[in-house]
Design an enzyme around this catalytic site. Structure first.
Site, short mmCIF file in Angstrom:
data_model
loop_
_atom_site.label_atom_id
_atom_site.label_comp_id
_atom_site.label_asym_id
_atom_site.label_seq_id
_atom_site.Cartn_x
_atom_site.Cartn_y
_atom_site.Cartn_z
N HIS A 4 -3.22 6.03 4.87
CA HIS A 4 -2.22 6.11 4.83
C HIS A 4 -1.49 7.54 4.66
CE1 HIS A 4 -2.24 1.86 6.20
NE2 HIS A 4 -1.33 1.54 5.35
N CYS A 17 0.92 -1.19 -0.07
CA CYS A 17 -0.11 0.08 0.08
C CYS A 17 0.84 1.33 0.08
CB CYS A 17 -0.83 -0.05 1.11
SG CYS A 17 -0.10 -0.58 2.66
N GLN A 60 0.32 5.28 9.42
CA GLN A 60 -0.27 4.23 8.56
C GLN A 60 -1.48 3.80 9.47
OE1 GLN A 60 3.64 2.15 7.07
NE2 GLN A 60 1.99 0.74 7.05
N ARG A 101 2.70 3.04 12.64
CA ARG A 101 1.06 2.82 12.81
C ARG A 101 0.55 3.94 13.73
NH1 ARG A 101 -0.92 -0.14 9.53
NH2 ARG A 101 0.39 -2.00 10.05
N1 HSE Z 1 1.50 -3.20 5.12
C1 HSE Z 1 0.26 -2.39 5.10
C2 HSE Z 1 0.38 -2.10 6.48
C3 HSE Z 1 -1.05 -3.00 4.61
O1 HSE Z 1 0.79 -2.59 7.53
O2 HSE Z 1 -0.37 -0.89 6.74
C4 HSE Z 1 -1.18 -2.43 3.30
O3 HSE Z 1 -2.37 -2.37 2.74
#
Ligand code: HSE
Length: 368
Positions: free
Chosen positions: A260, A140, A167, A253
């Protein structure tokens, strides 16, 4: 002019988040209206709740090799473990259909193509002409970054990219998202607004994983102290561009739901006027929305979530290094970040199959 034929398209893992968004996009674009759809999932389900713009819709189990093997195109949103197990079994049994995958397992395999058609449409078309059968969507963050910077990559003026991600929780999967929403619900029933400091202390101490938190670990540690997620940028971008594309990343995150965001620092080959940079960025592709500094509310997940827009703003020259540019970008990780490249590649495959049928009298040999 060729006549559109009906093909069998299977969608595996359609009940997950990416699968649901994929179906929404096929419905919104009438993308499968002439096709027979097979919806595969790991459990037997009640089929009555689904309405899809398709010729017919059937429900199958995702371990049913015979049903899978009858499809001309399979789109998997079921994850890497499923791909790793099922695709070799299907191929060994002589299945020659098209496999489109959202998972990471095959992304760097030399026999697959990473698909992001605003950038590599020509490579996808040429792969189809060469009878290639396995296509994979990029990670993504890679897709969202490459789309945001497309105008500058096209100008070939980028020496190095540094990105810091913010993210969304949906990227961690539906279980994490459900945990987060449950934590919000639990916390909101126990808030003492008369003592806001005590409440903050309490909530942050009670914090298990996601609520009120920032987590600078997305995926597992890999080489040189970087996580796997961070290393995906350069590896996948290099494969898509067909040339070395250096990108350094720190992936984090945060408590967004679908979008994102990335704070990006670009080192350019030389000092370019900022107006030129903005012009090139804005013309990268049709989804770019350049956000002016006087509209800060537009540079946030709220207006971007559930759209195909790629917002780019906060574009400015570095105060010390004139060939360095900073910017901020936001995109929906379930759309351009996952489902959209697959939906569009499926459309290209269907067009290719119909064209092949139009120039042959027999059934095309590239399916089954
Ligand atoms: N690898 C990505 C994440 C998800 O951990 O946010 C991709 O949609």
């Amino acid at each position: 002019m060729y006549k559109n034929s009906s093909f069998k398209v299977g969608i595996i893992g359609w009940r997950g988040m990416v699968g649901q968004v994929l179906l929404e996009r096929f419905n919104a674009t009438n993308g499968l209206i002439n096709q027979a759809i097979f919806l595969f999932s790991s459990q037997t389900i009640d089929a009555t709740s689904i309405s899809l713009n398709a010729k017919t819709v059937s429900f199958e189990r995702s371990d049913d090799i015979i049903a899978l093997g009858q499809c001309d195109i399979l789109i998997s949103c079921q994850g890497s473990a499923y791909t790793q197990h099922m695709l070799p079994v299907l191929r060994q049994q002589g299945w020659h259909g098209y496999w489109l995958d959202a998972a990471s397992h095959l992304r760097l395999d030399s026999k697959t193509l990473l698909v992001l058609d605003p950038i590599n449409q020509v490579s996808i078309e040429s792969a189809l002409m060469n009878n290639q059968k396995t296509f994979v969507g990029p990670n993504c963050c890679t897709s969202l970054l490459l789309l945001a910077l497309q105008g500058l990559y096209d100008k070939d003026i980028i020496q190095h990219v540094d990105t810091h991600t913010y993210q969304a929780i949906s990227g961690a999967g539906s279980t994490q998202l459900k945990n987060y929403l449950t934590q919000i619900h639990a916390a909101s029933t126990d808030i003492n607004l008369d003592n806001i400091i005590q409440t903050c202390n309490q909530l942050e101490k009670n914090n298990h994983s996601l609520l009120n938190n920032v987590i600078p670990w997305v995926d597992v540690l890999s080489d040189h102290g970087a996580t796997k997620e961070e290393l995906k940028f350069a590896k996948e971008a290099t494969k898509i561009h067909g040339k070395e594309t250096p990108i350094s990343a720190t992936c984090v995150r945060v408590n967004a739901l679908r979008c994102h965001s990335q704070s990006i620092t670009l080192t350019l080959n030389k000092n370019h006027p900022l107006d030129d940079i903005k012009h090139w960025l804005s013309h990268g592709n049709t989804w770019i929305k350049l956000i002016d500094d006087d509209a800060p509310e537009l540079l946030s997940p709220k207006p971007i979530s559930n759209t195909l827009d790629i917002a780019v703003g906060r574009i400015r020259q570095d105060s010390y290094r004139p060939n360095v540019i900073h910017l901020f970008t936001i995109g929906d990780q379930l759309l351009w970040g996952a489902a959209e490249p697959l939906v569009r590649t499926c459309q290209m495959i269907l067009t290719h199959l119909n064209q092949a049928l139009g120039t042959k009298t027999d059934q095309v040999d590239c399916v089954k």
